[in-house]
Enzyme design. Structure first.
Site, short mmCIF file in Angstrom:
data_model
loop_
_atom_site.label_atom_id
_atom_site.label_comp_id
_atom_site.label_asym_id
_atom_site.label_seq_id
_atom_site.Cartn_x
_atom_site.Cartn_y
_atom_site.Cartn_z
CB ALA B 104 -0.95 0.01 1.19
N PRO B 106 3.09 4.52 -0.68
CG PRO B 106 3.49 6.53 -1.81
CD PRO B 106 3.63 5.04 -1.95
CG ASP B 154 6.47 -11.27 3.41
OD1 ASP B 154 5.85 -11.18 2.33
OD2 ASP B 154 7.65 -11.66 3.47
CG ASP B 169 1.22 -0.41 -7.40
OD1 ASP B 169 1.29 -0.54 -8.63
OD2 ASP B 169 1.74 0.53 -6.78
CB CYS B 222 5.90 1.91 -12.52
SG CYS B 222 7.03 1.86 -11.14
#
Lengths: 140, 292
Positions: B104, B106, B154, B169, B222
């Site tokens: 999660a 920032p 974790d 993400d 990304c």
């Protein structure tokens, strides 16, 4: 802590109606109270539950700036409205002389009808209680 | 970077755009401020803005230090990369649901999810790193989020749950951030991607386990490296199916199905790759999975 205990404190200091707290759950951890949406919480080990809204350590109890930014719009008393230059000083985290007949204690600080955060009023002075990371020196 | 020559369309244009810095972007935080009112405030200040073609709450800002805007300090906007707003949009969380954001901090996507749920239901924001809890908490507070609970597992071992939607993400080699931090692509290599792949597979497998039957799992990075993207997603396709991604107003390229001379499953083309020279953004990868 149950909803009506929490709401009672905010009602008596700021006139915020109890219904602003409906549909949320409240947790007390040490001297802090946390507010979270009413959903069932799965059985997990949590670091934080929703938003820290108040600190009960000292008297009077202290609201957090982030909670005032959400709940403060329902407040009907102990409000301080700032003008442009006063707002800039408050946002820098400094103290302001304010002529007022407020009750001493924590106040909702507003600028152009929007809540900036928490101030501490005493003897004609409002001391900014903005957390350091929410202050600015060159705000535009 | 040369190893991507065969998968990136118009490779020369791709290389050229990497030297151009990115626009500053932000998301309008409707938990605290109406969109129309925010735009009015920016106009009043003379701050130039342009709404994304594909998302009404995303803005390009014509201002040097958007972080210093009063609107940011008060939580009316959140500084966020354009493509970072894609995964929550595809996750499509609904008010009242229970959602897990496995990596999660920032909290840009966490708080966007919270906004889409209108502060109702529950978002579990998981972040293993103690140091990274501080920005996550601070962003949640500033943005007025009231439906997020934070855990610190974790992600590979997040113990239990039956979530309507799960976002992974994943930590990645961040090659798509080259326009923010020149040199990332030059330092990147296959070995590093393969190291990250182990972690990414562990995260995505656990995320798939934690989703309800028919629940949605979004996997995003990304980065361009297929080792961290299609080759990770491939590992859960026995337990979930890929849904084709298409966002009107944002051009994507299909996921690749061939890499290093090896052929992969055809349905991996349902993933979406975003390249910086196509939409004038960073680089991004995303997959939408529906659990069996």
């Amino acid at each position: 802590m149950n909803s009506s205990e929490v709401a009672g404190l905010w009602q008596s200091r700021f006139g915020i109606p109890e219904k602003a707290f409906a549909g949320y759950r409240f947790f007390r951890k040490a001297q802090s109270v946390w507010m979270i949406s009413g959903s069932e919480l799965p059985d997990l080990s949590y670091e934080a539950l929703g938003m820290r809204i108040m600190n009960l350590k000292d008297r009077p109890w202290k609201p957090t700036t982030c909670a005032l930014q959400i709940l403060g719009k329902h407040a009907t008393k102990n409000l301080v409205h700032l003008n442009d230059s006063q707002a800039m000083i408050f946002l820098e985290g400094k103290s302001l002389p304010i002529e007022s007949n407020l009750e001493p204690g924590y106040v909702v600080v507003l600028y152009r009808e929007e809540v900036l955060g928490c101030g501490l009023y005493s003897h004609g002075i409002v001391i900014s209680q903005l957390p350091k990371e929410r202050r600015t020196t060159s705000c535009s | 970077m040369e190893r991507y020559r065969d998968i990136v369309p118009d490779f020369e244009a791709f290389k050229a755009v990497l030297h151009r810095p990115l626009f500053n972007c932000c998301r309008i935080n409707t938990l605290k401020m109406e969109r129309a009112k925010l735009l009015e405030r920016l106009d009043e200040k003379g701050v130039g803005w342009k709404i994304f073609d594909w998302y009404p709450f995303g803005l390009k800002l014509d201002v040097e230090s958007p972080g210093k805007l009063l609107e940011n300090l008060l939580g009316y906007i959140h500084i966020q990369e354009e493509l970072s707003m894609v995964p929550p949009l595809l996750l499509d969380p609904q008010p009242g649901e229970v959602v897990l954001d496995l990596c999660a901090s920032p909290g840009s996507k966490t708080t966007q999810i919270s906004q889409m749920m209108n502060n109702r239901g529950l978002v579990i924001a998981n972040e293993p790193s103690l140091a990274r809890l501080t920005p996550l908490r601070s962003n949640c507070e500033r943005l007025g989020v009231l439906n997020v609970a934070i855990t610190r597992y974790d992600g590979r071992n997040f113990p239990r749950g039956s979530f309507d939607r799960v976002l992974v993400d994943a930590p990645c080699s961040s090659e798509g951030r080259e326009r923010r931090g020149p040199g990332i692509l030059a330092r990147s290599n296959r070995k590093r991607s393969l190291d990250l792949q182990k972690l990414q597979i562990g995260l995505l497998k656990n995320a798939t386990r934690l989703a309800k039957p028919k629940g949605v799992v979004i996997y995003s990075t990304c980065t361009y490296a297929p080792e961290e993207n299609e080759l990770v997603v491939e590992k859960v396709l026995d337990d979930a199916r890929l849904e084709r991604i298409s966002i009107p107003g944002l051009k994507d390229c299909p996921g690749i199905t061939e890499w290093n001379g090896e052929t992969m499953r055809d349905d991996l083309s349902n993933c979406a790759r975003y390249y910086p020279h196509i939409n004038d953004t960073g680089g991004f990868f995303v997959a939408k999975l529906i659990k069996n």
